[in-house]
Enzyme design. Sequence first.
Site, PDB file in Angstrom:
ATOM      1  N   ARG A  62       0.703  -1.174   0.043  1.00 25.30           N
ATOM      2  CA  ARG A  62      -0.047   0.071  -0.129  1.00 25.30           C
ATOM      3  C   ARG A  62       1.041   1.117   0.021  1.00 25.30           C
ATOM      4  O   ARG A  62       0.653   2.275  -0.630  1.00 25.30           O
ATOM      5  CB  ARG A  62      -0.866  -0.047   1.219  1.00 25.30           C
ATOM      6  CG  ARG A  62      -1.740   1.288   1.335  1.00 25.30           C
ATOM      7  CD  ARG A  62      -2.601   1.691   0.221  1.00 25.30           C
ATOM      8  NE  ARG A  62      -3.029   3.040   0.505  1.00 25.30           N
ATOM      9  CZ  ARG A  62      -2.167   4.297   0.146  1.00 25.30           C
ATOM     10  NH1 ARG A  62      -1.000   4.000  -0.537  1.00 25.30           N
ATOM     11  NH2 ARG A  62      -2.764   5.372   0.133  1.00 25.30           N
TER      12      ARG A  62
ATOM     13  N   ILE B 172      -1.042   7.466   8.550  1.00 20.35           N
ATOM     14  CA  ILE B 172      -2.035   6.458   8.369  1.00 20.35           C
ATOM     15  C   ILE B 172      -1.956   5.255   7.543  1.00 20.35           C
ATOM     16  O   ILE B 172      -2.510   5.218   6.761  1.00 20.35           O
ATOM     17  CB  ILE B 172      -3.488   7.179   8.116  1.00 20.35           C
ATOM     18  CG1 ILE B 172      -3.768   8.331   8.890  1.00 20.35           C
ATOM     19  CG2 ILE B 172      -4.739   6.215   8.282  1.00 20.35           C
ATOM     20  CD1 ILE B 172      -4.961   9.169   8.325  1.00 20.35           C
ATOM     21  N   PRO B 173      -0.993   4.376   8.057  1.00 22.18           N
ATOM     22  CA  PRO B 173      -0.660   3.341   7.381  1.00 22.18           C
ATOM     23  C   PRO B 173      -2.046   2.234   7.413  1.00 22.18           C
ATOM     24  O   PRO B 173      -2.722   2.067   8.205  1.00 22.18           O
ATOM     25  CB  PRO B 173       0.340   2.289   8.004  1.00 22.18           C
ATOM     26  CG  PRO B 173       0.306   2.957   9.494  1.00 22.18           C
ATOM     27  CD  PRO B 173      -0.248   4.366   9.214  1.00 22.18           C
ATOM     28  N   HIS B 174      -2.344   1.799   6.113  1.00 18.63           N
ATOM     29  CA  HIS B 174      -3.521   1.072   5.877  1.00 18.63           C
ATOM     30  C   HIS B 174      -3.643  -0.031   4.720  1.00 18.63           C
ATOM     31  O   HIS B 174      -2.683   0.146   3.998  1.00 18.63           O
ATOM     32  CB  HIS B 174      -5.032   1.894   5.730  1.00 18.63           C
ATOM     33  CG  HIS B 174      -4.779   2.671   4.614  1.00 18.63           C
ATOM     34  ND1 HIS B 174      -3.889   4.235   4.560  1.00 18.63           N
ATOM     35  CD2 HIS B 174      -5.219   2.763   3.377  1.00 18.63           C
ATOM     36  CE1 HIS B 174      -4.008   4.810   3.198  1.00 18.63           C
ATOM     37  NE2 HIS B 174      -4.894   4.141   2.571  1.00 18.63           N
ATOM     38  N   ALA B 175      -4.417  -0.936   5.019  1.00 16.42           N
ATOM     39  CA  ALA B 175      -4.179  -1.905   4.014  1.00 16.42           C
ATOM     40  C   ALA B 175      -5.775  -2.679   3.796  1.00 16.42           C
ATOM     41  O   ALA B 175      -6.542  -2.857   5.137  1.00 16.42           O
ATOM     42  CB  ALA B 175      -3.366  -3.088   4.350  1.00 16.42           C
TER      43      ALA B 175
END
Length: 148
Positions: free
Chosen positions: A48, A62-65
């Site tokens: 991502r 805001i690391p997201h997956a």
Amino acid sequence: MSLFDSTHMLGTISARSQEEVFEALAARAVELGVADNVSAVISDLKDREKGSSTGFGGGIAIPHAKTSNITSPTVLFGRTESPVAWNALDDKPVSTFISILVPDGEGTEHLRILAKLARKLMHEDFANGLRNGSDSEVCELIKGVLAD
């Protein structure tokens, strides 16, 4: 299990790189039972990040997956002892992160959570609360955003 509660707080971690932050997030996801493979979640977060940085600016990311490696939507929060390089929008390092992990097929939930947090981060009082608040204060801030 709720989308976010005190068990989703990592507190202050000793990560010195983005990779180590991802490791801490993935390990907590496994501890919470929303994932069963730390390496797979790390890979999802890295993939991502390759698309565009999740570094929002002001020391916050805001690391997201959205991935088949997650079984239920989860939000995690933590801080690093010292800022880590992140390739953020403002080119500054990050020390505060809110991670959004959602299963494939729940793209709407993923975008809803991300939009709520991103909008709130534009308010300096919220961003300061995340950076400087106690764990319980941060927990209440995030729960308030997610409840809206």
